[in-house]
Enzyme design. Sequence first.
Site, mmCIF file in Angstrom:
data_model
loop_
_atom_site.group_PDB
_atom_site.id
_atom_site.type_symbol
_atom_site.label_atom_id
_atom_site.label_comp_id
_atom_site.label_asym_id
_atom_site.label_seq_id
_atom_site.Cartn_x
_atom_site.Cartn_y
_atom_site.Cartn_z
ATOM 1 N N THR A 1 9.690 -2.107 5.317
ATOM 2 C CA THR A 1 9.056 -3.360 4.714
ATOM 3 C C THR A 1 9.197 -3.993 3.879
ATOM 4 O OG1 THR A 1 7.205 -2.114 6.361
ATOM 5 C CG2 THR A 1 6.216 -4.670 4.920
ATOM 6 N N ASP B 1 6.851 3.815 2.876
ATOM 7 C CA ASP B 1 6.997 5.302 3.735
ATOM 8 C C ASP B 1 8.369 4.589 4.402
ATOM 9 O OD1 ASP B 1 6.333 7.007 6.089
ATOM 10 O OD2 ASP B 1 5.584 5.745 6.359
ATOM 11 N N GLY C 1 10.574 2.605 3.833
ATOM 12 C CA GLY C 1 11.381 1.550 3.088
ATOM 13 C C GLY C 1 11.529 -0.038 3.677
ATOM 14 N N ASP D 1 0.961 -1.091 0.063
ATOM 15 C CA ASP D 1 0.028 0.251 0.272
ATOM 16 C C ASP D 1 0.992 1.470 -0.221
ATOM 17 O OD1 ASP D 1 1.145 -0.915 2.566
ATOM 18 O OD2 ASP D 1 -0.450 -0.389 3.387
#
Length: 180
Positions: A112, A108, A110, A105
Amino acid sequence: MSDTKTGLAIETIFSADEISERLQALAAEIASKRPQNLLVVPILKGSFVFAADLLRALYAAGLTPEVDFLTLSSYRKSRISSGQVSILRDLDLDVHHRHVILIDDVLDSGRTLAFAKDLISARGAEKIETCVLLDKRTTRAVSIEPDYCAFTCPDVFVVGYGMDVGHRYRELPFVGRLVD
Ligand code: IMP
Ligand code: MG
């Protein structure tokens, strides 16, 4: 719109129509590269609405990928990420020699997506690409760029279209920001 239970106002950032239009283009872009032996991996939970719409757009664009799910946790309580990523539920399928597209999704910090890429790479995938709904370009902690991105997003906390705060607002058909 104003949430009747909490009184919180939600300001639309990307409308349902904008998202739908952008996803057709994104699917066409992915299909134009004619990916072979494709496995699409939505990273749960936040990507489930995006992935569901993107997969149907990919079908309309002529692709018939296999799909498997990876559930990761970044120990995100409320709006702050702790920096640690762990596997809550692993894939069922073997990724060896496959072309994998990871769907998330928000990109942010990075962490994940970097974690997911390293994991799939260590298991012998032939090619790994990433596809995100939103790229918050200014907030990276690790260096990673998405291969496919629907929208660049300002550095604000967003909800809707699968994304939550405290398990709420995933059902909203648009991406919005909470206005305090
Ligand atoms: P990263 O590891 O910091 O790149 O964080 C990515 C994950 O944090 C995403 O997969 C989202 O699930 C979550 N996240 C980041 N920003 C937001 C936001 O604004 N709203 C909801 N979830 C977010
Ligand atoms: Mg997520």
